[in-house]
Design an enzyme around this catalytic site. Structure first.
Site, PDB file in Angstrom:
ATOM      1  N   GLU A  25      -8.749  -1.183  -2.837  1.00  0.00           N
ATOM      2  CA  GLU A  25      -8.933   0.268  -2.971  1.00  0.00           C
ATOM      3  C   GLU A  25     -10.243   0.621  -2.207  1.00  0.00           C
ATOM      4  OE1 GLU A  25      -6.569   2.466  -3.581  1.00  0.00           O
ATOM      5  OE2 GLU A  25      -5.289   0.585  -4.130  1.00  0.00           O
ATOM      6  N   CYS A  63       0.756  -1.154   0.025  1.00  0.00           N
ATOM      7  CA  CYS A  63      -0.033  -0.031   0.080  1.00  0.00           C
ATOM      8  C   CYS A  63       0.992   1.372   0.173  1.00  0.00           C
ATOM      9  CB  CYS A  63      -0.769  -0.100   1.175  1.00  0.00           C
ATOM     10  SG  CYS A  63      -2.007   1.443   1.242  1.00  0.00           S
ATOM     11  N   HIS A 110     -10.195   1.000   1.400  1.00  0.00           N
ATOM     12  CA  HIS A 110      -9.660   2.465   1.639  1.00  0.00           C
ATOM     13  C   HIS A 110     -10.894   3.525   2.066  1.00  0.00           C
ATOM     14  CE1 HIS A 110      -5.442   2.643   1.762  1.00  0.00           C
ATOM     15  NE2 HIS A 110      -5.453   1.799   0.572  1.00  0.00           N
TER      16      HIS A 110
HETATM   17 ZN   LIG Z   1      -3.527   1.197  -0.250  1.00  0.00          ZN
END
Ligand SMILES: [Zn+2]
Length: 196
Positions: free
Chosen positions: A148, A105, A151
């Site tokens: 993603e 990440c 997130h």
């Molecule tokens: Zn990430």
């Protein structure tokens, strides 16, 4: 413009992001800055919280994975040029076998861990023109999208490791928050009050 990427420990990475609409100010330039920021850091995905905005927006370009010779030709083709903007995404379903993949990440440099996720997702999202799509993805494509998507839900891949691994990672993660790390792209560290 290359934006600083927010490092592990910043509260923005823990927020559940909110939806946006067409009227969101400066969206086009935000998206183009995010692409530039992601490519500059050699990433295959970037979510808005990683540049400090808790909004439901993330980008994916899996092209770098297409060179992986261990993948089938079909998979390579699928990954090559898969470049998409996901706005207001909602994963509707996750199915298939669970499999492990070594994830990293941009907000958590120098840490990579094998993470287990389900193979197939169905996701509803809007593209950069606010056209709605519902699509099903599998394999590495799904993997990048799942990472993603996490997130914008305030979840990081390091949340998904065993409690033993978590203990082992604790020191490294705390060093990242303090900016005690060598990284070759712009970052903002929550426990270091300046931007590199
Ligand atoms: Zn990430």
């Amino acid at each position: 413009m290359i934006l600083p990427i927010v490092a592990y420990g910043d509260p923005v990475l823990r927020k559940i992001s909110t939806e946006i609409d067409k009227a969101y100010e400066g969206l086009d330039s935000l998206i183009s800055n995010m692409w530039e920021t992601m490519y500059n850091a050699s990433g295959v995905g970037l979510a808005a919280p990683q540049i400090g905005l808790a909004i439901r927006l993330f980008l994916v370009d899996t092209t770098p994975f297409a060179d992986d010779e261990e993948l089938s030709e079909e998979e390579q083709k699928q990954l090559d040029g898969f470049k998409k903007v996901f706005i207001n995404a909602k994963i509707l379903e996750e199915t298939g076998d669970s499999w492990a993949f070594n994830e990293g990440c941009l907000s958590i440099p120098d840490i990579r861990e094998d993470i287990t996720r389900l193979d197939t997702i169905t996701i509803r999202y809007q593209d950069e023109n606010f056209v709605e799509h519902t699509e099903t993805f599998d394999g590495l494509l799904a993997r990048v999208i799942q990472h993603e998507y996490d997130h914008i839900e305030g979840i990081l891949f390091t949340d998904k490791v065993s409690s033993l691994k978590k203990r082992l990672l604790k020191g490294k993660l705390s060093n990242i928050s303090k900016g005690k790390i060598q990284v070759d792209y712009r970052m903002r560290f929550p426990l270091l009050k300046k931007t590199r």
